[in-house]
Design a protein around this motif. Structure first.
Motif, PDB file in Angstrom:
ATOM      1  N   GLU A   1      19.203   3.954  14.203  1.00 53.62           N
ATOM      2  CA  GLU A   1      18.752   3.958  15.597  1.00 53.62           C
ATOM      3  C   GLU A   1      18.410   5.378  16.047  1.00 53.62           C
ATOM      4  O   GLU A   1      17.402   5.597  16.725  1.00 53.62           O
ATOM      5  CB  GLU A   1      19.848   3.361  16.487  1.00 53.62           C
TER       6      GLU A   1
ATOM      7  N   GLU B   1      15.107   6.421  14.478  1.00 55.65           N
ATOM      8  CA  GLU B   1      13.989   5.774  15.178  1.00 55.65           C
ATOM      9  C   GLU B   1      13.715   6.460  16.516  1.00 55.65           C
ATOM     10  O   GLU B   1      12.559   6.714  16.873  1.00 55.65           O
ATOM     11  CB  GLU B   1      14.314   4.298  15.401  1.00 55.65           C
ATOM     12  N   ALA B   2      14.765   6.779  17.258  1.00 49.26           N
ATOM     13  CA  ALA B   2      14.603   7.443  18.555  1.00 49.26           C
ATOM     14  C   ALA B   2      13.988   8.837  18.382  1.00 49.26           C
ATOM     15  O   ALA B   2      13.094   9.218  19.147  1.00 49.26           O
ATOM     16  CB  ALA B   2      15.951   7.544  19.269  1.00 49.26           C
TER      17      ALA B   2
ATOM     18  N   GLY C   1      12.084   9.778  15.932  1.00 51.02           N
ATOM     19  CA  GLY C   1      10.712   9.554  15.501  1.00 51.02           C
ATOM     20  C   GLY C   1       9.764   9.304  16.658  1.00 51.02           C
ATOM     21  O   GLY C   1       8.600   9.717  16.634  1.00 51.02           O
ATOM     22  N   LYS C   2      10.255   8.649  17.705  1.00 50.07           N
ATOM     23  CA  LYS C   2       9.426   8.398  18.888  1.00 50.07           C
ATOM     24  C   LYS C   2       9.003   9.699  19.561  1.00 50.07           C
ATOM     25  O   LYS C   2       8.006   9.740  20.267  1.00 50.07           O
ATOM     26  CB  LYS C   2      10.176   7.522  19.889  1.00 50.07           C
ATOM     27  N   TYR C   3       9.772  10.755  19.336  1.00 53.35           N
ATOM     28  CA  TYR C   3       9.456  12.069  19.909  1.00 53.35           C
ATOM     29  C   TYR C   3       8.805  12.992  18.884  1.00 53.35           C
ATOM     30  O   TYR C   3       8.674  14.189  19.117  1.00 53.35           O
ATOM     31  CB  TYR C   3      10.717  12.720  20.477  1.00 53.35           C
ATOM     32  N   GLY C   4       8.441  12.450  17.744  1.00 56.19           N
ATOM     33  CA  GLY C   4       7.751  13.245  16.732  1.00 56.19           C
ATOM     34  C   GLY C   4       8.666  14.103  15.882  1.00 56.19           C
ATOM     35  O   GLY C   4       8.207  15.020  15.201  1.00 56.19           O
TER      36      GLY C   4
ATOM     37  N   VAL D   1      19.947  12.572  20.660  1.00 57.85           N
ATOM     38  CA  VAL D   1      18.556  13.025  20.604  1.00 57.85           C
ATOM     39  C   VAL D   1      18.420  14.349  21.350  1.00 57.85           C
ATOM     40  O   VAL D   1      17.794  15.295  20.854  1.00 57.85           O
ATOM     41  CB  VAL D   1      17.597  11.963  21.201  1.00 57.85           C
TER      42      VAL D   1
ATOM     43  N   ILE E   1      11.575  17.825  24.661  1.00 57.72           N
ATOM     44  CA  ILE E   1      11.388  16.387  24.631  1.00 57.72           C
ATOM     45  C   ILE E   1      11.452  15.883  26.056  1.00 57.72           C
ATOM     46  O   ILE E   1      12.379  16.197  26.792  1.00 57.72           O
ATOM     47  CB  ILE E   1      12.478  15.697  23.764  1.00 57.72           C
TER      48      ILE E   1
END
Length: 90
Positions: free
Chosen positions: A12, A15-16, A18-21, A78, A89
């Motif tokens: 998880e 994935e989180a 990754g959403k921010y690059g 994150v 971010i």
């Protein structure tokens, strides 16, 4: 709880991020593979986040062994990784 993915919180978190690059991947370790490597997307900088149970609670730990937060608080993890890698971010 036996059918729960023991690496679920790390997946998880990956994935989180990754959403921010932020590239992040699970990596092998001597701790049963319970480590995530997060890397700066442009600079040669990375950090490890460990998943460990402490007093019955799953926690994210820094690569130095200090507790970051509960594994339930992915947003805080994150933010920690972003600060450590000097990323903005939003």
């Amino acid at each position: 709880m036996d059918d729960e993915d023991p690496l679920g919180p790390l997946r998880e978190l990956a994935e989180a991020l990754g959403k921010y690059g932020v590239p992040a991947r699970l990596r092998d370790s001597d701790q049963e593979g319970r480590v995530l490597r997060a890397s700066h997307p442009e600079a040669p900088l990375s950090t490890d986040v460990h998943l460990q149970t402490i007093n019955g609670e799953a926690c994210f730990l820094s690569e130095w062994g200090s507790i970051i937060c509960s594994a339930e608080n992915v947003a805080e993890a994150v933010a920690y990784v972003a600060r450590l890698l000097s990323l903005r971010i939003s």
